[in-house]
Motif scaffolding. Structure first.
Motif, PDB file in Angstrom:
ATOM      1  N   UNK A   1       0.844  -1.204   0.000  1.00  0.00           N
ATOM      2  CA  UNK A   1       0.000   0.000   0.000  1.00  0.00           C
ATOM      3  C   UNK A   1       0.875   1.247   0.000  1.00  0.00           C
ATOM      4  N   UNK A   2       1.936   1.228   0.809  1.00  0.00           N
ATOM      5  CA  UNK A   2       2.859   2.357   0.862  1.00  0.00           C
ATOM      6  C   UNK A   2       3.556   2.614  -0.461  1.00  0.00           C
ATOM      7  N   UNK A   3       3.778   1.556  -1.231  1.00  0.00           N
ATOM      8  CA  UNK A   3       4.407   1.687  -2.551  1.00  0.00           C
ATOM      9  C   UNK A   3       3.430   2.144  -3.627  1.00  0.00           C
ATOM     10  N   UNK A   4       2.165   2.294  -3.262  1.00  0.00           N
ATOM     11  CA  UNK A   4       1.171   2.775  -4.216  1.00  0.00           C
ATOM     12  C   UNK A   4       0.613   1.718  -5.147  1.00  0.00           C
ATOM     13  N   UNK A   5       0.797   0.449  -4.832  1.00  0.00           N
ATOM     14  CA  UNK A   5       0.382  -0.605  -5.768  1.00  0.00           C
ATOM     15  C   UNK A   5      -1.129  -0.670  -5.974  1.00  0.00           C
ATOM     16  N   UNK A   6      -1.896  -0.267  -4.950  1.00  0.00           N
ATOM     17  CA  UNK A   6      -3.353  -0.317  -5.135  1.00  0.00           C
ATOM     18  C   UNK A   6      -3.966   1.079  -5.142  1.00  0.00           C
ATOM     19  N   UNK A   7      -3.146   2.118  -5.054  1.00  0.00           N
ATOM     20  CA  UNK A   7      -3.681   3.468  -4.970  1.00  0.00           C
ATOM     21  C   UNK A   7      -4.240   3.743  -3.580  1.00  0.00           C
ATOM     22  N   UNK A   8      -5.278   4.560  -3.501  1.00  0.00           N
ATOM     23  CA  UNK A   8      -5.875   4.916  -2.216  1.00  0.00           C
ATOM     24  C   UNK A   8      -6.894   3.859  -1.805  1.00  0.00           C
ATOM     25  N   UNK A   9      -6.778   3.325  -0.578  1.00  0.00           N
ATOM     26  CA  UNK A   9      -7.755   2.334  -0.117  1.00  0.00           C
ATOM     27  C   UNK A   9      -9.168   2.911  -0.074  1.00  0.00           C
ATOM     28  N   UNK A  10     -10.140   2.113  -0.573  1.00  0.00           N
ATOM     29  CA  UNK A  10     -11.526   2.564  -0.619  1.00  0.00           C
ATOM     30  C   UNK A  10     -12.487   1.587   0.068  1.00  0.00           C
ATOM     31  N   UNK A  11     -12.048   0.363   0.266  1.00  0.00           N
ATOM     32  CA  UNK A  11     -12.903  -0.637   0.898  1.00  0.00           C
ATOM     33  C   UNK A  11     -11.994  -1.705   1.510  1.00  0.00           C
ATOM     34  N   UNK A  12     -12.404  -2.243   2.651  1.00  0.00           N
ATOM     35  CA  UNK A  12     -11.583  -3.255   3.314  1.00  0.00           C
ATOM     36  C   UNK A  12     -12.466  -4.296   3.979  1.00  0.00           C
ATOM     37  N   UNK A  13     -12.001  -5.537   3.977  1.00  0.00           N
ATOM     38  CA  UNK A  13     -12.718  -6.627   4.645  1.00  0.00           C
ATOM     39  C   UNK A  13     -11.697  -7.574   5.251  1.00  0.00           C
ATOM     40  N   UNK A  14     -11.895  -7.913   6.518  1.00  0.00           N
ATOM     41  CA  UNK A  14     -10.989  -8.838   7.188  1.00  0.00           C
ATOM     42  C   UNK A  14     -11.820  -9.927   7.858  1.00  0.00           C
ATOM     43  N   UNK A  15     -11.349 -11.170   7.768  1.00  0.00           N
ATOM     44  CA  UNK A  15     -12.063 -12.306   8.340  1.00  0.00           C
ATOM     45  C   UNK A  15     -11.100 -13.144   9.161  1.00  0.00           C
ATOM     46  N   UNK A  16     -11.596 -13.657  10.278  1.00  0.00           N
ATOM     47  CA  UNK A  16     -10.807 -14.446  11.214  1.00  0.00           C
ATOM     48  C   UNK A  16     -11.520 -15.787  11.404  1.00  0.00           C
ATOM     49  N   UNK A  17     -10.822 -16.889  11.199  1.00  0.00           N
ATOM     50  CA  UNK A  17     -11.426 -18.203  11.361  1.00  0.00           C
ATOM     51  C   UNK A  17     -10.484 -19.143  12.103  1.00  0.00           C
ATOM     52  N   UNK A  18     -11.064 -19.877  13.054  1.00  0.00           N
ATOM     53  CA  UNK A  18     -10.300 -20.877  13.786  1.00  0.00           C
ATOM     54  C   UNK A  18     -11.240 -21.837  14.488  1.00  0.00           C
ATOM     55  N   UNK A  19     -10.729 -22.983  14.880  1.00  0.00           N
ATOM     56  CA  UNK A  19     -11.542 -23.993  15.570  1.00  0.00           C
ATOM     57  C   UNK A  19     -11.107 -24.161  17.020  1.00  0.00           C
ATOM     58  N   UNK A  20     -10.448 -23.139  17.565  1.00  0.00           N
ATOM     59  CA  UNK A  20      -9.865 -23.251  18.892  1.00  0.00           C
ATOM     60  C   UNK A  20     -10.839 -23.524  20.019  1.00  0.00           C
ATOM     61  N   UNK A  21     -12.128 -23.191  19.838  1.00  0.00           N
ATOM     62  CA  UNK A  21     -13.128 -23.468  20.869  1.00  0.00           C
ATOM     63  C   UNK A  21     -14.057 -24.619  20.492  1.00  0.00           C
ATOM     64  N   UNK A  22     -13.723 -25.332  19.413  1.00  0.00           N
ATOM     65  CA  UNK A  22     -14.508 -26.513  19.046  1.00  0.00           C
ATOM     66  C   UNK A  22     -14.178 -27.679  19.978  1.00  0.00           C
TER      67      UNK A  22
END
Length: 334
Positions: free
Chosen positions: A138-159
């Motif tokens: 992002x700092x190198x400008x590869x995607x330009x200015x961020x306009x949308x973001x999505x982050x997902x976290x998955x694990x089975x640690x409490x299964x």
């Protein structure tokens, strides 16, 4: 303090302290004492790293002195009193995240410490190599200015596991009684990373759920956020997801004005250029984020530079985390 030899004391000898002590070795700063209310744990860590001074009483540790830096890796209930004790003794503090249970407590602690000593929060996720790659791109400008973001976290640690209790309860037994789990313990990292990558954020809406039985803290979350210039971000997580690894993995996508970057577990790539993906050995390089965090603390103390995760910056992450519970209608208990 550029020319003054630095020494550190570790307060808290639990599971995570192993990585802290390795990081101090990498930074070339000797840890001269270990303190834990469970003296047996302190003795075990001290023996492992050849540390002679062992304490179960923090007041005695600070009274004896002989160090300039305190690495506070104790449980969250001990963060406030230990940090105040360090400041009263003129000792610079690196405090394990989260700073305190509530924003009000953190603000009071920051005000109490003031500028008497340097004060950094050990929030190391932004130093993990796959996230650092996204930040660099992002700092190198590869995607330009961020306009949308999505982050997902998955694990089975409490299964449930046929061979015994869930992995995370074996690793972190306090979760059996702790009334906040996924957002407070884990997704605070992801909220901090989103802040770092796309700028200031505010929570618009949040929902929390409990899929694991018999635990007071949430294990599932869906969060909607807004950022600069109309940016929308989402963060969702589940650590009771069958089929996923016990230790959670992450997926991040940031849409920019020129391109889209994806971090899928250990692969980082631009959409449309998947063949050029960078792969990170997450287990083999797990120690690096601790090394970077401790190195940043030591460099900041030596030459006065701002910390990457200064206490004032981390207050913003803590406010964001607490606002998730507010938006979900969960009362934040002191």
């Amino acid at each position: 303090m550029a020319n003054i030899p630095l020494r550190a004391a570790l307060l808290g000898a639990g599971m995570i302290s192993l990585y802290h002590l390795r990081a101090w070795q990498a930074a070339g700063v000797p840890v001269v004492a270990v303190c834990d209310s469970d003296r047996g744990r302190a003795e075990e860590r001290a023996r492992e790293f050849g540390i002679e001074r062992i304490y179960s009483d923090a007041a005695a540790l600070f009274a004896d002195g002989g160090f300039e830096l305190a690495d506070i890796a104790a449980s969250v209930e001990a963060h406030d009193p230990l940090t105040r004790m360090a400041a009263d003794n003129g000792i610079h503090v690196m405090l394990q995240k989260p700073m305190t249970r509530t924003v009000a407590e953190a603000e009071s602690l920051v005000d109490y410490v003031g500028t008497r000593v340097r004060f950094m929060v050990h929030e190391n996720y932004r130093f993990r190599p796959h996230y650092m790659a996204v930040r660099r791109w992002i700092g190198e400008g590869r995607i330009g200015r961020p306009r949308h973001a999505a982050i997902a976290v998955r694990g089975s640690g409490l299964c449930p596991r046929p061979e015994g209790e869930p992995f995370l309860l074996e690793r972190q037994p306090y979760l059996r009684q702790f009334d906040r789990n996924l957002v407070f313990e884990t997704m605070i990292h992801h909220l901090d990373v989103l802040r770092l990558l796309v700028g200031p954020l505010q929570v618009v809406a949040a929902r929390l759920n409990h899929l694991a039985e018999g635990l007071p803290g949430e294990d599932t979350a869906a969060i909607l956020l807004r950022g600069p210039d109309g940016l929308i971000a989402t963060a969702d997580g589940c650590i009771c997801a069958p089929g996923y690894p016990a230790l959670h993995g992450d997926r991040l996508e940031i849409v920019g004005t020129r391109g889209t970057v994806v971090m899928d577990y250990n692969r980082v790539f631009l959409v449309g250029e998947e063949d050029d993906a960078v792969e990170v050995d997450l287990l083999g390089r797990y120690q690096e984020c601790f090394d970077h965090a401790v190195g940043d603390f030591v460099a900041g103390v030596r030459d006065g530079r701002p910390f990457e995760t200064d206490r004032l910056d981390n207050l913003e992450t803590l406010r964001l985390m607490e606002s998730v519970y507010d938006a979900a209608g969960v009362e934040v208990s002191p």
